[in-house]
Design an enzyme around this catalytic site. Structure first.
Site, mmCIF file in Angstrom:
data_model
loop_
_atom_site.group_PDB
_atom_site.id
_atom_site.type_symbol
_atom_site.label_atom_id
_atom_site.label_comp_id
_atom_site.label_asym_id
_atom_site.label_seq_id
_atom_site.Cartn_x
_atom_site.Cartn_y
_atom_site.Cartn_z
ATOM 1 C CB CYS A 12 9.685 -2.136 -7.648
ATOM 2 S SG CYS A 12 9.388 -0.684 -6.514
ATOM 3 C CB CYS A 48 5.166 -3.902 -6.424
ATOM 4 S SG CYS A 48 5.953 -2.176 -6.908
ATOM 5 C CD GLU A 68 11.494 -2.556 -3.976
ATOM 6 O OE1 GLU A 68 10.818 -1.633 -3.222
ATOM 7 O OE2 GLU A 68 11.376 -3.895 -3.910
HETATM 8 N N1 THU Z 1 6.639 -1.788 -0.719
HETATM 9 C C1 THU Z 1 7.822 -1.336 -0.950
HETATM 10 O O1 THU Z 1 8.422 -0.589 -0.522
HETATM 11 N N2 THU Z 1 8.507 -2.312 -2.055
HETATM 12 C C2 THU Z 1 7.980 -3.379 -2.174
HETATM 13 O O2 THU Z 1 8.471 -4.121 -3.265
HETATM 14 C C3 THU Z 1 6.651 -3.913 -1.897
HETATM 15 C C4 THU Z 1 5.700 -2.772 -1.152
HETATM 16 C C5 THU Z 1 5.896 -0.883 0.173
HETATM 17 C C6 THU Z 1 4.777 0.119 -0.556
HETATM 18 C C7 THU Z 1 3.944 0.673 0.745
HETATM 19 O O3 THU Z 1 4.613 1.602 1.547
HETATM 20 C C8 THU Z 1 3.968 -0.794 1.660
HETATM 21 O O4 THU Z 1 5.231 -1.691 1.234
HETATM 22 C C9 THU Z 1 2.604 -1.592 1.740
HETATM 23 O O5 THU Z 1 2.389 -1.801 0.519
#
Ligand code: THU
Length: 130
Positions: A86, A83, A52
């Protein structure tokens, strides 16, 4: 092509050698332009960035500042929630009613909004002096 398709296509390019969890994100700006991003991990784990965040950075570099729609996709058993960080980043550029589609590679999807995923958002009104 739907915004989920854009997120699905870009997800392949994620750099996730540590988690092996590739995430793709796509943002449609209010201009109509679509911006995409992927998670970019780092051997110093906290330095990694979410998909994101990548899509938001692309949007800002592309000259847009307002989000009209968001899609996020991962290869998970259920749609992956953005998360916490984000959620706040999305709220900076999108109104509470902006649609967010959380999707899985297998084809599930969950429709929500920026306001639903971040109730009680911290915003500029909280920074006024009492
Ligand atoms: N991750 C994202 O890119 N977006 C999210 O909303 C959740 C988590 C990624 C971060 C990390 O590289 C991987 O997922 C595991 O947490």
């Amino acid at each position: 092509m739907s915004l989920v398709d854009d997120a699905r296509a870009i997800r392949e390019k994620a750099y996730a050698p540590y988690s092996n969890f590739k995430v793709g994100a796509a943002i449609r700006a209010t201009s109509g332009k679509v911006y995409v991003g992927v998670n970019v991990e780092n051997v110093a784990y906290p330095e990694g960035t979410c998909a994101e965040a990548g899509a938001i950075a692309a949007m800002i570099a592309g000259g847009d500042t307002r989000i009209a729609e968001v899609a996020v996709i991962a290869d998970s058993p259920a749609p992956v929630p953005c998360c916490g960080g984000c959620r706040q980043k999305l709220a900076e550029f999108g109104d509470a009613d902006v649609p967010v589609t959380l999707a899985t590679v297998a084809g599930q999807s969950l429709a929500t909004t920026i306001g639903q995923i971040l109730p009680g958002v911290f915003n500029i009104s909280h920074m006024q002096k009492a």
